[in-house]
Motif scaffolding. Structure first.
Motif, PDB file in Angstrom:
ATOM      1  N   THR A  23       0.825  -1.217   0.000  1.00 13.81           N
ATOM      2  CA  THR A  23       0.000   0.000   0.000  1.00 13.81           C
ATOM      3  C   THR A  23       0.853   1.258   0.000  1.00 13.81           C
ATOM      4  O   THR A  23       0.326   2.361  -0.173  1.00 13.81           O
ATOM      5  N   GLY A  24       2.164   1.104   0.210  1.00 18.94           N
ATOM      6  CA  GLY A  24       3.023   2.270   0.305  1.00 18.94           C
ATOM      7  C   GLY A  24       2.942   2.903   1.684  1.00 18.94           C
ATOM      8  O   GLY A  24       2.327   2.361   2.612  1.00 18.94           O
ATOM      9  N   TYR A  25       3.559   4.059   1.821  1.00 14.40           N
ATOM     10  CA  TYR A  25       3.514   4.778   3.096  1.00 14.40           C
ATOM     11  C   TYR A  25       3.390   6.260   2.793  1.00 14.40           C
ATOM     12  O   TYR A  25       4.264   6.845   2.154  1.00 14.40           O
ATOM     13  N   GLY A  26       2.283   6.840   3.234  1.00 14.56           N
ATOM     14  CA  GLY A  26       2.075   8.234   2.887  1.00 14.56           C
ATOM     15  C   GLY A  26       0.906   8.856   3.614  1.00 14.56           C
ATOM     16  O   GLY A  26       0.748   8.691   4.834  1.00 14.56           O
ATOM     17  N   ARG A  27       0.053   9.544   2.849  1.00 18.23           N
ATOM     18  CA  ARG A  27      -0.994  10.379   3.428  1.00 18.23           C
ATOM     19  C   ARG A  27      -1.930   9.616   4.360  1.00 18.23           C
ATOM     20  O   ARG A  27      -2.296  10.126   5.419  1.00 18.23           O
ATOM     21  N   PHE A  28      -2.310   8.397   3.979  1.00 17.14           N
ATOM     22  CA  PHE A  28      -3.233   7.640   4.832  1.00 17.14           C
ATOM     23  C   PHE A  28      -2.597   7.340   6.191  1.00 17.14           C
ATOM     24  O   PHE A  28      -3.228   7.517   7.234  1.00 17.14           O
ATOM     25  N   HIS A  29      -1.361   6.890   6.176  1.00 20.01           N
ATOM     26  CA  HIS A  29      -0.707   6.544   7.432  1.00 20.01           C
ATOM     27  C   HIS A  29      -0.493   7.772   8.311  1.00 20.01           C
ATOM     28  O   HIS A  29      -0.580   7.682   9.544  1.00 20.01           O
ATOM     29  N   TYR A  30      -0.245   8.913   7.700  1.00 17.48           N
ATOM     30  CA  TYR A  30      -0.098  10.136   8.484  1.00 17.48           C
ATOM     31  C   TYR A  30      -1.423  10.527   9.143  1.00 17.48           C
ATOM     32  O   TYR A  30      -1.442  11.013  10.278  1.00 17.48           O
ATOM     33  N   GLU A  31      -2.522  10.300   8.427  1.00 11.98           N
ATOM     34  CA  GLU A  31      -3.827  10.611   9.021  1.00 11.98           C
ATOM     35  C   GLU A  31      -4.142   9.664  10.170  1.00 11.98           C
ATOM     36  O   GLU A  31      -4.677  10.087  11.210  1.00 11.98           O
ATOM     37  N   VAL A  32      -3.824   8.382  10.006  1.00 12.67           N
ATOM     38  CA  VAL A  32      -4.034   7.424  11.097  1.00 12.67           C
ATOM     39  C   VAL A  32      -3.212   7.827  12.312  1.00 12.67           C
ATOM     40  O   VAL A  32      -3.695   7.790  13.456  1.00 12.67           O
ATOM     41  N   LEU A  33      -1.973   8.234  12.082  1.00  7.54           N
ATOM     42  CA  LEU A  33      -1.128   8.671  13.182  1.00  7.54           C
ATOM     43  C   LEU A  33      -1.693   9.923  13.842  1.00  7.54           C
ATOM     44  O   LEU A  33      -1.674  10.057  15.073  1.00  7.54           O
ATOM     45  N   ALA A  34      -2.241  10.847  13.044  1.00 14.50           N
ATOM     46  CA  ALA A  34      -2.795  12.087  13.591  1.00 14.50           C
ATOM     47  C   ALA A  34      -4.021  11.824  14.458  1.00 14.50           C
ATOM     48  O   ALA A  34      -4.134  12.368  15.566  1.00 14.50           O
ATOM     49  N   VAL A  35      -4.944  10.989  13.968  1.00 14.74           N
ATOM     50  CA  VAL A  35      -6.154  10.725  14.753  1.00 14.74           C
ATOM     51  C   VAL A  35      -5.806   9.909  15.996  1.00 14.74           C
ATOM     52  O   VAL A  35      -6.399  10.099  17.067  1.00 14.74           O
ATOM     53  N   SER A  36      -4.817   9.031  15.878  1.00 16.90           N
ATOM     54  CA  SER A  36      -4.364   8.283  17.051  1.00 16.90           C
ATOM     55  C   SER A  36      -3.707   9.219  18.057  1.00 16.90           C
ATOM     56  O   SER A  36      -3.870   9.051  19.270  1.00 16.90           O
ATOM     57  N   ALA A  37      -2.978  10.213  17.554  1.00 19.95           N
ATOM     58  CA  ALA A  37      -2.363  11.199  18.435  1.00 19.95           C
ATOM     59  C   ALA A  37      -3.417  11.970  19.219  1.00 19.95           C
ATOM     60  O   ALA A  37      -3.268  12.197  20.431  1.00 19.95           O
ATOM     61  N   MET A  38      -4.508  12.355  18.546  1.00 22.51           N
ATOM     62  CA  MET A  38      -5.598  13.054  19.238  1.00 22.51           C
ATOM     63  C   MET A  38      -6.230  12.154  20.302  1.00 22.51           C
ATOM     64  O   MET A  38      -6.553  12.602  21.406  1.00 22.51           O
ATOM     65  N   SER A  39      -6.413  10.890  19.957  1.00 22.85           N
ATOM     66  CA  SER A  39      -6.980   9.945  20.916  1.00 22.85           C
ATOM     67  C   SER A  39      -6.085   9.790  22.135  1.00 22.85           C
ATOM     68  O   SER A  39      -6.556   9.784  23.281  1.00 22.85           O
ATOM     69  N   ILE A  40      -4.792   9.686  21.900  1.00 24.21           N
ATOM     70  CA  ILE A  40      -3.845   9.504  22.997  1.00 24.21           C
ATOM     71  C   ILE A  40      -3.715  10.773  23.831  1.00 24.21           C
ATOM     72  O   ILE A  40      -3.572  10.717  25.060  1.00 24.21           O
TER      73      ILE A  40
END
Length: 529
Positions: A23-40
């Motif tokens: 799937t590569g590594y890019g915009r989707f993974h950054y968004e997952v990290l961002a929403v996880s950051a908000m959750s944490i």
């Protein structure tokens, strides 16, 4: 005659890890990290606010130190009761649904907690906060890790830990600016009372509401669908990830079929049961497998290590601001004296302290320094996590934390106390996050959610025990809980040596299925040539 389409499909079979890499590594993974950051961040706010809100509420509601300890215990007990429920629901209903609903209700309860006036209501609502925030505490690391290629799983979990640390940096800054605003105190009749510490709670609830709405827009973990045997749904999410990362059309995703690394129970007697009974039956099977070899050793070790970690992190860690307050008050009363930990208890017993609804600037400075050092420490460990085995970081940080906590008793100045407290808090937070990464590495997908819940439950038992210990002895003999924390955390650090160095092997049924498929593909290759 051989069907070429069939050959194409066979040649495109991939296991999950290989598919995620494609799937590569890019915009989707950054968004997952961002929403996880908000959750944490939201999770960190809920876990750390006791250090700032309730010393201020202590003046308003006439709490003793023991009652503050009970208030912390109510939050942790709620987490203990809810952790198995959330882990099981995450494994059986999905990570995204549980994360969204619990964040939403936790934010609403925090707002209610801010406006209801009585101490009894505060105890009940903090219990509910602990019950609900236990869901992201147990699930969010699984959720973010399951989107990651194997190479980035442990580093990403460490990076997520940085945001938990960041929340403990933001909290004292908010407290410094909001809690002194005594002009905001007013009441509406006999039902709603308002003051700065209640405003503080409302402000902390706003990011959590936004987090809930953001998670609602995010997809379910593809590995969850794969574990359920729903390959089409899993591939659909992987295609979405591929498209968002690369900008290509989802249909261009090169993987067309997946090999499942787990098998769900689909026997007729289970399928005919109602949904609730089916979930309970699955939970029972998952829990049973965790207490049988080869998982029994890993279960025992990770649970004990997390107990030790949270015994220190939510015992001494939550009381550090109070210790700084007492050091500050002692130095004001006795400017030429050098305070010790044991003398702080004498200060409280002599009634020479006054209740203050805010923190002195020096206390805020100390807590900000601690949080900043923890943030830097997390960043360093996140980098090191890519270079060393996944058990090395929790092992080293637990040993550092245990040594630091025990040494607090022997300190003779506020500066020494600040340095050691910073080292303790930084190591404990880092260890807490990386213990979760051990579970992600060592437990199979079909039980990792409930395994993390069990591990977090063990940790919360440690937090409850230390909250009671500090609340009971803080005003009399505060050196006792400090030494106990040092011993328990050091024990947890030494147990990290026993954590297996290799993750579990794939189940035999999976290896056999994989070998058969590879053999079939090879046979077609021979015939084709």
């Amino acid at each position: 005659m051989i069907n070429c389409d069939e050959i194409f499909e066979l040649r495109d079979i991939k296991d999950y890890d290989r598919a995620v890499r494609r799937t590569g590594y890019g915009r989707f993974h950054y968004e997952v990290l961002a929403v996880s950051a908000m959750s944490i961040l939201s999770m960190g706010f809920q876990n750390g606010l006791s250090s700032y809100v309730f010393p201020a509420a202590q003046c308003d509601l006439n709490f003793t130190s023991f009652e503050l300890g009970i208030l912390n215990m109510a939050f942790m007990i709620g987490g203990i009761i809810g952790c198995f429920l959330w882990g099981a629901l995450a494994d059986n209903l999905g990570r995204q649904k549980v994360l969204y609903s619990t964040h939403l209700f936790d934010a609403l309860i925090t707002i209610v907690c801010a406006v209801l006036p009585t101490a009894t209501n505060l105890f009940v609502l903090r219990f509910l906060n602990g019950f609900l925030i236990g869901a992201p505490g147990s699930i969010i690391f699984t959720y973010v890790a399951e989107f990651q290629p194997p190479k980035y799983r442990t580093p990403v979990v460490c990076c997520c830990g940085i945001f938990f640390t960041l929340s403990w940096l933001i909290l004292p800054l908010l407290a410094y600016f909001i809690l002194p605003l005594q002009g905001l105190s007013f009441s509406l009749g006999n039902f709603i009372f308002f003051c700065p510490w209640r405003l503080f709670l409302i402000i902390l609830a706003i990011p959590e509401l936004l987090t809930a709405l953001w998670i609602l827009k995010m997809p379910e973990s593809p590995k969850y669908f794969l574990a359920k045997g729903e390959h089409k749904e899993c591939l659909a999410i992987l295609r979405h990830m591929y498209s968002k990362n690369t900008g290509d059309h989802p249909d261009d995703f090169p993987v067309k079929n997946l090999i499942s690394d787990v098998k769900m129970d689909t026997s007729n007697n289970v399928a005919c049961d109602g949904k609730t009974l089916r979930v309970l039956r699955t939970m029972g099977g998952q829990m049973k497998s965790m207490f049988q070899q080869p998982l029994l050793t890993v279960t025992a070790l990770t649970c004990i290590i997390m107990f030790a970690n949270m015994f220190g992190m939510f015992g001494l860690g939550l009381w550090l601001p109070e210790i700084f307050v007492r050091f500050d008050q002692f130095e004001k009363l006795y400017p030429n004296a050098t305070p010790s930990i044991s003398e702080l208890s004498t200060l409280v017993q002599s009634k020479n302290v006054t209740c203050e609804a805010t923190f002195d600037a020096s206390v805020t400075y100390n807590t900000v320094v601690i949080a900043t050092s923890s943030l830097v420490f997390n960043l360093i460990c996140a980098i090191l996590a890519t270079k060393v085995h996944f058990k090395v970081v929790p092992l080293v940080t637990m040993l550092i934390g245990g040594a630091a906590s025990a040494s607090i008793y022997f300190l003779s100045s506020s500066l020494q106390n600040l340095v050691v407290a910073s080292l303790f808090q930084a190591s404990m937070i880092t260890a807490n996050m990386t213990i979760g990464s051990i579970a992600v590495e060592l437990f199979p997908t079909k039980v990792v959610g409930i395994a993390l819940s069990l591990i977090m439950c063990s940790g919360r038992f440690g937090a409850v025990a230390s909250s009671f210990l500090f609340g009971y002895y803080m005003d009399t003999q505060c050196e006792i809980p400090i030494f106990v924390v040092g011993a328990v955390v050091l024990l947890g650090g030494f147990l990290c040596f026993l954590v297996p160095r290799r993750s579990k092997e794939a189940p035999a049924s999976f290896r056999m299925t994989h070998d058969i498929e590879v053999a079939v593909i090879s046979a077609y290759d021979v015939k084709l040539r």
